[in-house]
Design a protein around this motif. Structure first.
Motif, PDB file in Angstrom:
ATOM      1  N   TRP A 124       1.103   9.776   4.617  1.00  0.00           N
ATOM      2  CA  TRP A 124       0.838   9.870   6.053  1.00  0.00           C
ATOM      3  C   TRP A 124       0.461  11.287   6.494  1.00  0.00           C
ATOM      4  O   TRP A 124      -0.122  11.454   7.572  1.00  0.00           O
ATOM      5  N   SER A 169       3.851  -6.277   8.207  1.00  0.00           N
ATOM      6  CA  SER A 169       2.637  -6.946   7.744  1.00  0.00           C
ATOM      7  C   SER A 169       2.801  -7.447   6.319  1.00  0.00           C
ATOM      8  O   SER A 169       2.335  -8.532   5.959  1.00  0.00           O
ATOM      9  N   TYR A 170       3.460  -6.649   5.499  1.00  0.00           N
ATOM     10  CA  TYR A 170       3.695  -7.035   4.107  1.00  0.00           C
ATOM     11  C   TYR A 170       4.592  -8.279   4.037  1.00  0.00           C
ATOM     12  O   TYR A 170       4.293  -9.238   3.305  1.00  0.00           O
ATOM     13  N   LEU A 230       3.736  -1.454   8.727  1.00  0.00           N
ATOM     14  CA  LEU A 230       3.233  -1.814   7.407  1.00  0.00           C
ATOM     15  C   LEU A 230       4.201  -2.750   6.689  1.00  0.00           C
ATOM     16  O   LEU A 230       3.782  -3.714   6.032  1.00  0.00           O
ATOM     17  N   GLU A 231       5.489  -2.484   6.837  1.00  0.00           N
ATOM     18  CA  GLU A 231       6.487  -3.350   6.206  1.00  0.00           C
ATOM     19  C   GLU A 231       6.423  -4.759   6.789  1.00  0.00           C
ATOM     20  O   GLU A 231       6.479  -5.754   6.059  1.00  0.00           O
ATOM     21  N   PRO A 270       0.828  -1.216   0.000  1.00  0.00           N
ATOM     22  CA  PRO A 270       0.000   0.000   0.000  1.00  0.00           C
ATOM     23  C   PRO A 270       0.861   1.264   0.000  1.00  0.00           C
ATOM     24  O   PRO A 270       1.902   1.330   0.648  1.00  0.00           O
ATOM     25  N   GLN A 298      -3.599  -4.963   3.401  1.00  0.00           N
ATOM     26  CA  GLN A 298      -4.493  -3.841   3.143  1.00  0.00           C
ATOM     27  C   GLN A 298      -5.235  -3.430   4.426  1.00  0.00           C
ATOM     28  O   GLN A 298      -5.483  -2.247   4.665  1.00  0.00           O
ATOM     29  N   GLU A 354       5.557   2.964   9.447  1.00  0.00           N
ATOM     30  CA  GLU A 354       6.190   2.412   8.252  1.00  0.00           C
ATOM     31  C   GLU A 354       6.740   1.016   8.533  1.00  0.00           C
ATOM     32  O   GLU A 354       6.656   0.111   7.706  1.00  0.00           O
ATOM     33  N   THR A 387      -4.039  -3.685   7.470  1.00  0.00           N
ATOM     34  CA  THR A 387      -3.072  -2.937   8.281  1.00  0.00           C
ATOM     35  C   THR A 387      -2.999  -1.486   7.830  1.00  0.00           C
ATOM     36  O   THR A 387      -2.966  -0.562   8.660  1.00  0.00           O
ATOM     37  N   ALA A 388      -2.974  -1.284   6.519  1.00  0.00           N
ATOM     38  CA  ALA A 388      -2.938   0.084   5.992  1.00  0.00           C
ATOM     39  C   ALA A 388      -4.167   0.862   6.419  1.00  0.00           C
ATOM     40  O   ALA A 388      -4.079   2.035   6.829  1.00  0.00           O
ATOM     41  N   ILE A 400       0.774   5.108   1.073  1.00  0.00           N
ATOM     42  CA  ILE A 400       0.007   5.977   1.963  1.00  0.00           C
ATOM     43  C   ILE A 400       0.720   7.314   2.107  1.00  0.00           C
ATOM     44  O   ILE A 400       1.934   7.361   2.333  1.00  0.00           O
ATOM     45  N   GLN A 447      -4.171   4.133   9.096  1.00  0.00           N
ATOM     46  CA  GLN A 447      -4.775   5.407   8.684  1.00  0.00           C
ATOM     47  C   GLN A 447      -5.913   5.795   9.615  1.00  0.00           C
ATOM     48  O   GLN A 447      -6.076   6.973   9.960  1.00  0.00           O
TER      49      GLN A 447
END
Length: 770
Positions: A99, A433-434, A430-431, A95, A448, A427, A450-451, A97, A455
């Motif tokens: 921020w 989770s990816y 998110l990394e 994703p 997605q 960041e 997590t993103a 984003i 947010q």
């Protein structure tokens, strides 16, 4: 494929070139001016032809190149390129984003838009308010927030609590709502955001089946970490001396060595020794606080189904005087959503993943959050009993925990070794989770999600914590003698256990999982000639731990005990409907209640073959028809009628097996197995029998002789203990080294207990059933 394509192109080109060219025939009325042979004009008019020819030449050249390159050893490189392309195509999308441009989400639709509270209790509700939830609602200073889902009653209400129905959740404007299932407690993610939006600084994550001891949360947890109410004290901490220890069982520290929490890798279950010493850490950064639960602690289905009788509720007690204990960086502990406090610095760690099973969601969240907690200098602390949870004796689905048992050990090792160069916490989150999606711990949906979660956190006003330097890659400080703090945990009585707490627990559990994996898709059909009202539940308790399901047949139906009606003389006629009921089962094992099955000795048998007692002379016999009773003669005549109508493959097998037409095969058929691939033949044979009064003892050997040649049967039962009759059950008669024992009589609970005790020689965990 490349060569065939190339040949096709070549063939087409060749046939075209071999055709004689003919002059174009022009219509008689067609006249045109002479064309200018200027090159640029010619190119412009024939551009499409030039491009077509160029593409054709390029394609052919490429095909020649790939073929020739492949013969020169380039296949591997080409394959790697293809695999790389494929792997890139299935990788989750990362994703993007901004921020700095996330608009604020304000509560405009609930009556609580102006309400603020620092301390929240978040709970998911499926039924009307429980007594435990009413007690939680009465705790002063804490606001209860209940989340509904599709199973929650429409009229749910509790005075003083805030309730968010599915309809209200959908209107709050949170991005995460789009990813949440309608029928799961993971909708608590909406509740966490709502609480943060309304001023939360502490969130107590619970379920509605536990009573807080003394009805005082602050008495047990560290609710305040700074200020006047904070307990400025050092906390006992597990030692980091062993760099290979990545996970601990906290229940040992609190007095229960043979109990393990849901989410502990099963390979660690047998580690029941207490720590030789601890270290200490200063309090104030225990951002996640995991409480222990008396009564029914958070245990997995393996423990729940193997450590007590089904109808007995758990009531396990832990040492309330044991000190709380912290986890150092590099060491983890299972965390749940039943009895845990999150402080604001760890609110980002409340996200419940949505692409895994509900029984795995909070545990995966816990490990994921612990790893990220190290990035902000926080740690987890486990506290002595804070609640009493009541065991409702409900179904505890093993299948829902497959994500745990298959992946959790690998996940822990992955997380401990994971590193990130990102400069902001969100960041990094998110990394991680990816990468977890890439590694298969969850799916792209959770990336997605997590993103959306991050947010939403920013949109409700949450400020992400600052990063702190990690110590994982630095040489670990040596632990001096003065740094060693001794604490010897109590060994509390485990009244739910019937075995000694020894190091073989891990081995025994591994055996159980192996047996369940082997026979977990095999249906056991048991015929009870004895009193089912006194034995049916016991048989299910004994064999239900191993097989997909246990079906009880008896001469009389018993709806309350789920016992189906059947007559032993024609038991085979009831099997086709059971075969049809379990179409996904890989096989069906028939067993009479006068025969004991030692399932641990069946592991080497081929589940694609027939099993029967044809090599047990006392069970399978050939009886001469002449000179014997009329009953035998009538049975033989009916067998001939059935054989005459058999399909060719069945008839050929039968006549190849039974060459003596003056005898009849009789098998007492106490135990036999039919694999899925022979079910259709078995059903066809039952249909051929129809209304004929062929006895079960005659039908089964006839069926087996027709379905396959005896040399293709699996001989697993050839070594079973088999006697025609014994005066009474005898421990000297029983053997745990054989696949089955016949005869054995179980007519009451006392007989069952005696049986369990001697069968424990092959399966020690059985002792926990008595």
């Amino acid at each position: 494929m490349e060569n065939s394509t190339q040949m096709l192109v070549q063939d087409r080109a060749k046939s075209k070139n071999n055709q004689p060219r003919s002059r174009p025939i022009l219509a008689s009325n067609r006249f045109s001016d002479p064309k200018n042979l200027d090159f640029s004009t010619w190119v412009s008019e024939n551009l499409y032809k030039i491009l077509t020819i160029f593409l054709l030449i390029t394609t052919v050249a490429a095909l020649f190149f790939l073929r020739n390159y492949g013969t020169a050893g380039g296949d591997t490189t080409a394959l790697l390129c293809l695999q790389s392309t494929q792997s890139q195509s299935i990788r989750p999308k990362f994703p993007v984003i901004n921020w700095n441009s996330i608009p604020r989400i304000v509560d405009k639709i609930t009556p609580y838009s102006n309400f603020r509270s620092e301390k929240w209790i978040v709970v998911s509700v499926s039924d009307q308010p429980s007594d435990s939830l009413r007690k939680l609602n009465s705790i002063k200073g804490w606001q209860v927030l209940a989340l509904g889902h599709s199973k929650t009653p429409k009229d749910w209400s509790l005075k003083g609590a805030i309730y968010l129905s599915l309809e209200v959740q959908a209107q709050l404007g949170f991005r995460v709502v789009d990813y949440l299932p309608y029928d799961s407690y993971v909708r608590k993610s909406v509740g966490y955001l709502f609480a943060i939006q309304h001023g939360a600084k502490k969130i107590y994550d619970v379920d509605d089946r536990g009573d807080v001891i003394d009805n005082d949360i602050g008495k047990h947890f560290d609710v305040e970490l700074i200020g006047e109410g904070a307990r400025q004290e050092v906390i006992l901490q597990y030692s980091h001396e062993n760099p290979n220890r990545t996970v601990v069982n906290p229940y040992i520290h609190f007095g229960q060595r043979s109990v393990w929490p849901r989410g502990l890798p099963l390979e660690n279950v047998g580690e029941i020794g207490h720590d030789e010493f601890y270290t200490e850490v200063f309090g104030g950064r225990q951002f996640i606080q995991q409480g222990i639960s008396n009564g029914l602690p958070d245990v997995d289905s393996v423990f729940y189904f193997t450590r007590k009788p089904v109808l007995e509720a758990f009531d396990i007690r832990f040492d309330e005087h044991a000190p709380k204990v912290a986890l150092p960086q590099g060491t983890m502990v299972p965390i749940n959503s039943f009895n845990t406090i999150f402080h604001s610095s760890a609110f980002w760690g409340l996200m419940l993943p949505v692409s895994v099973s509900s029984m795995a969601s909070d545990v995966l969240r816990g490990y994921w959050a612990q790893r990220l907690l190290w990035e902000v200098g926080g740690y987890v602390v486990v506290y002595p009993p804070t609640v009493h949870r009541y065991d409702r004796i409900e179904a505890y689905p093993f299948s829902e925990e497959k994500d745990l048992h298959m992946n959790v050990g690998r996940l822990i090792n992955f997380l401990v070794g994971w590193r990130s160069n990102k400069h902001g916490l969100f960041e990094k989150i998110l990394e991680l989770s990816y990468v977890m999606a890439e590694e298969g711990f969850w799916t792209e949906k959770d990336v997605q999600f997590t993103a959306a979660w991050l947010q939403d956190l920013l949109a409700v006003g949450y400020q992400q914590p600052r990063l702190m330097s990690l110590e994982l890659d630095r040489p670990r400080a040596s632990i001096g003698h003065g740094d060693r703090k001794e604490f010897v945990p109590q060994k509390l009585p485990s009244v739910h256990l019937g075995v000694e707490e020894i190091g073989t627990v891990n081995y025994e559990i591994a055996n159980l999982i192996h047996w369940r994996k082997t026979f977990g898709n095999v249906v056991l059909i048991m015929f009870c000639s004895g009193p089912v009202e006194r034995t049916a539940l016991e048989w299910r308790l004994l064999y239900g731990r191993i097989f997909k399901t246990v079906i009880i047949l008896s001469g009389q139906k018993n709806v309350d005990l789920a016992v189906e009606e059947g007559q032993l003389d024609h038991a085979y006629k009831y099997l086709p409907k059971l075969f049809d009921r379990y179409t996904s089962a890989e096989g069906f094992l028939f067993l009479q209640d006068d025969t004991i099955l030692n399932y641990w000795n069946l592991l080497q048998a081929d589940k694609n073959k027939l099993w029967v007692t044809n090599k047990v002379s006392e069970s399978w016999t050939s009886v001469s028809i002449s000179g014997n009773s009329d009953w035998l003669a009538k049975q033989a005549d009916m067998v001939k009628k059935v054989v005459a109508t058999m399909p060719v493959h069945l008839q050929v097998n039968f006549k190849e097996t039974v060459k003596d037409h003056k005898s009849l095969a009789i098998c007492n058929s106490e135990v036999f197995y039919v694999p899925r691939r022979f079910v259709a033949d078995f059903i066809d044979l039952v249909n051929l029998v129809g209304g004929l009064d062929i006895h079960h003892k005659v039908a089964i050997p006839m069926f087996f002789s027709a379905i396959a040649l005896p040399q293709n049967f699996d001989p697993v039962f050839s070594s079973m203990v088999y006697k025609q009759n014994i005066p009474s059950n005898s421990t000297s008669f029983y053997s745990a080294e054989v696949p089955a024992v016949h005869p054995w009589n179980v007519s009451n609970e006392q007989d069952f207990i005696k049986l369990i005790r001697i069968m424990a020689a092959g399966d020690p965990l059985l002792m926990e059933l008595v």
